[in-house]
Design a protein around this motif. Structure first.
Motif, PDB file in Angstrom:
ATOM      1  N   LYS A  37       0.886   3.306  -1.958  1.00 56.81           N
ATOM      2  CA  LYS A  37       0.438   1.931  -2.060  1.00 56.81           C
ATOM      3  C   LYS A  37       0.926   1.252  -0.885  1.00 56.81           C
ATOM      4  O   LYS A  37      -0.051   0.378  -0.135  1.00 56.81           O
ATOM      5  CB  LYS A  37       0.926   1.230  -3.407  1.00 56.81           C
ATOM      6  CG  LYS A  37       0.318  -0.106  -3.304  1.00 56.81           C
ATOM      7  CD  LYS A  37       0.596  -0.861  -4.492  1.00 56.81           C
ATOM      8  CE  LYS A  37       0.040  -2.184  -4.556  1.00 56.81           C
ATOM      9  NZ  LYS A  37       0.509  -2.941  -6.090  1.00 56.81           N
ATOM     10  N   TYR A  38       2.248   1.170  -0.275  1.00 55.03           N
ATOM     11  CA  TYR A  38       2.488   0.568   0.565  1.00 55.03           C
ATOM     12  C   TYR A  38       2.874   1.109   1.961  1.00 55.03           C
ATOM     13  O   TYR A  38       3.484   0.865   2.944  1.00 55.03           O
ATOM     14  CB  TYR A  38       3.997  -0.159   0.379  1.00 55.03           C
ATOM     15  CG  TYR A  38       3.829  -1.107  -0.607  1.00 55.03           C
ATOM     16  CD1 TYR A  38       3.131  -2.604  -0.629  1.00 55.03           C
ATOM     17  CD2 TYR A  38       4.146  -1.026  -1.963  1.00 55.03           C
ATOM     18  CE1 TYR A  38       3.235  -3.192  -1.517  1.00 55.03           C
ATOM     19  CE2 TYR A  38       4.299  -1.645  -3.110  1.00 55.03           C
ATOM     20  CZ  TYR A  38       3.504  -2.885  -2.883  1.00 55.03           C
ATOM     21  OH  TYR A  38       3.300  -3.847  -3.942  1.00 55.03           O
ATOM     22  N   LEU A  40       0.146   4.557   3.415  1.00 62.23           N
ATOM     23  CA  LEU A  40      -1.104   5.001   3.985  1.00 62.23           C
ATOM     24  C   LEU A  40      -2.183   3.918   3.259  1.00 62.23           C
ATOM     25  O   LEU A  40      -3.057   3.560   4.171  1.00 62.23           O
ATOM     26  CB  LEU A  40      -1.540   6.493   3.623  1.00 62.23           C
ATOM     27  CG  LEU A  40      -2.915   7.001   3.939  1.00 62.23           C
ATOM     28  CD1 LEU A  40      -3.075   6.701   5.498  1.00 62.23           C
ATOM     29  CD2 LEU A  40      -3.138   8.339   3.703  1.00 62.23           C
ATOM     30  N   THR A  41      -2.173   3.617   2.021  1.00 66.85           N
ATOM     31  CA  THR A  41      -3.253   2.650   1.441  1.00 66.85           C
ATOM     32  C   THR A  41      -3.127   1.457   2.112  1.00 66.85           C
ATOM     33  O   THR A  41      -4.276   0.931   2.516  1.00 66.85           O
ATOM     34  CB  THR A  41      -2.850   2.725  -0.135  1.00 66.85           C
ATOM     35  OG1 THR A  41      -3.121   3.857  -0.643  1.00 66.85           O
ATOM     36  CG2 THR A  41      -4.124   1.842  -0.797  1.00 66.85           C
ATOM     37  N   ASP A  42      -2.050   0.898   2.368  1.00 67.59           N
ATOM     38  CA  ASP A  42      -2.044  -0.342   2.953  1.00 67.59           C
ATOM     39  C   ASP A  42      -2.505  -0.311   4.458  1.00 67.59           C
ATOM     40  O   ASP A  42      -3.276  -1.230   4.798  1.00 67.59           O
ATOM     41  CB  ASP A  42      -0.598  -0.878   2.966  1.00 67.59           C
ATOM     42  CG  ASP A  42      -0.529  -2.233   3.422  1.00 67.59           C
ATOM     43  OD1 ASP A  42      -0.936  -3.185   3.099  1.00 67.59           O
ATOM     44  OD2 ASP A  42       0.468  -2.271   4.452  1.00 67.59           O
ATOM     45  N   GLN A  43      -2.176   0.735   5.134  1.00 65.30           N
ATOM     46  CA  GLN A  43      -2.639   0.978   6.574  1.00 65.30           C
ATOM     47  C   GLN A  43      -4.131   1.064   6.839  1.00 65.30           C
ATOM     48  O   GLN A  43      -4.648   0.372   7.568  1.00 65.30           O
ATOM     49  CB  GLN A  43      -1.713   1.995   7.226  1.00 65.30           C
ATOM     50  CG  GLN A  43      -0.343   1.857   7.465  1.00 65.30           C
ATOM     51  CD  GLN A  43       0.338   3.046   8.145  1.00 65.30           C
ATOM     52  OE1 GLN A  43       0.336   4.328   7.795  1.00 65.30           O
ATOM     53  NE2 GLN A  43       1.393   2.773   8.870  1.00 65.30           N
ATOM     54  N   ILE A  44      -4.688   1.753   5.688  1.00 65.82           N
ATOM     55  CA  ILE A  44      -5.890   2.084   6.077  1.00 65.82           C
ATOM     56  C   ILE A  44      -6.952   0.758   5.809  1.00 65.82           C
ATOM     57  O   ILE A  44      -7.941   0.551   6.364  1.00 65.82           O
ATOM     58  CB  ILE A  44      -6.550   3.515   5.247  1.00 65.82           C
ATOM     59  CG1 ILE A  44      -7.829   3.965   5.803  1.00 65.82           C
ATOM     60  CG2 ILE A  44      -6.661   3.171   3.685  1.00 65.82           C
ATOM     61  CD1 ILE A  44      -8.160   5.146   5.235  1.00 65.82           C
ATOM     62  N   ILE A  45      -6.602   0.079   4.857  1.00 66.50           N
ATOM     63  CA  ILE A  45      -7.131  -1.154   4.308  1.00 66.50           C
ATOM     64  C   ILE A  45      -7.037  -2.211   5.616  1.00 66.50           C
ATOM     65  O   ILE A  45      -8.018  -2.841   5.705  1.00 66.50           O
ATOM     66  CB  ILE A  45      -6.631  -1.696   2.822  1.00 66.50           C
ATOM     67  CG1 ILE A  45      -7.105  -0.691   1.986  1.00 66.50           C
ATOM     68  CG2 ILE A  45      -7.085  -3.182   2.636  1.00 66.50           C
ATOM     69  CD1 ILE A  45      -6.376  -1.147   0.337  1.00 66.50           C
ATOM     70  N   ARG A  46      -5.768  -2.203   6.125  1.00 68.12           N
ATOM     71  CA  ARG A  46      -5.548  -3.377   7.055  1.00 68.12           C
ATOM     72  C   ARG A  46      -6.320  -2.750   8.281  1.00 68.12           C
ATOM     73  O   ARG A  46      -6.976  -3.582   9.011  1.00 68.12           O
ATOM     74  CB  ARG A  46      -3.959  -3.369   7.496  1.00 68.12           C
ATOM     75  CG  ARG A  46      -3.237  -3.966   6.404  1.00 68.12           C
ATOM     76  CD  ARG A  46      -1.765  -3.769   6.775  1.00 68.12           C
ATOM     77  NE  ARG A  46      -0.838  -4.534   6.445  1.00 68.12           N
ATOM     78  CZ  ARG A  46      -0.346  -5.765   6.924  1.00 68.12           C
ATOM     79  NH1 ARG A  46      -0.740  -5.820   8.073  1.00 68.12           N
ATOM     80  NH2 ARG A  46       0.344  -6.723   6.354  1.00 68.12           N
ATOM     81  N   SER A  47      -6.350  -1.778   8.934  1.00 66.21           N
ATOM     82  CA  SER A  47      -7.021  -1.285  10.080  1.00 66.21           C
ATOM     83  C   SER A  47      -8.401  -1.325   9.848  1.00 66.21           C
ATOM     84  O   SER A  47      -9.212  -1.865  10.713  1.00 66.21           O
ATOM     85  CB  SER A  47      -6.757   0.143  10.178  1.00 66.21           C
ATOM     86  OG  SER A  47      -7.131   0.997   9.444  1.00 66.21           O
TER      87      SER A  47
END
Length: 124
Positions: A37-38, A40-47
Motif C-alpha cells: 500500500k505505501y 508500489l501501490t502508492d508509487q504507481i498511483i502517484r506516477s
C-alpha cells in the motif's frame, strides 16, 4: 496566447487517454498485496496521476516553452509508470498479459504525448 488556449486541458486527447489509464491503474492497484500500500501501490498511483497533472499544468502556462517543459515532465511520469508495471510483474502481482495490456495503453498515451510535444516544439 497560443491557439489551443481557448480550450480546456480536459479537451486534449492526450489528457483524456492519460485519465483513462490512471483510472484503470487505480482499479488494478487495489489487487496488489496490502503490504504494498505505501510502496508500489502508492508509487504507481502517484506516477500515473503525475501524467495528467503535468499536462494540465503545462496547458495552463502562457508560453509554448513552459507547456513543452511540463509535457516532458509528463513523459517522465509515463516512463516511471511503465517501470512500476515491470516491478509489479517481477513481483508476480500481475501476469505477463496484464503487463502487455498496460504497456500498450502506455504506448498509446506516449504517442499522443509525443505528438503534442512535437506540436509545441514547432511553436517554441
Amino acid at each position: 496566447m497560443n491557439e489551443h488556449s481557448h480550450k480546456s486541458f480536459t479537451e486534449l486527447e492526450v489528457w483524456k487517454k492519460a485519465r483513462a489509464l490512471k483510472n484503470e491503474i487505480k482499479e488494478l492497484s487495489e489487487s496488489f498485496p496490502v503490504e504494498e500500500k505505501y510502496r508500489l501501490t502508492d508509487q504507481i498511483i502517484r506516477s500515473s496521476r503525475g501524467i495528467n497533472a503535468a499536462v494540465a499544468e503545462g496547458h495552463g502556462r502562457y508560453t509554448f516553452k513552459d507547456q513543452l517543459h511540463f509535457c516532458i515532465i509528463a513523459r517522465g511520469s509515463l516512463s516511471e509508470t511503465h517501470n512500476h508495471f515491470i516491478d509489479a510483474f517481477d513481483c508476480k502481482y500481475i501476469t505477463e498479459d496484464r503487463l502487455n495490456y498496460f504497456k500498450n495503453k502506455i504506448e498509446e498515451v506516449e504517442r499522443l504525448l509525443n505528438g503534442y510535444i512535437a506540436y509545441l516544439r514547432k511553436n517554441v
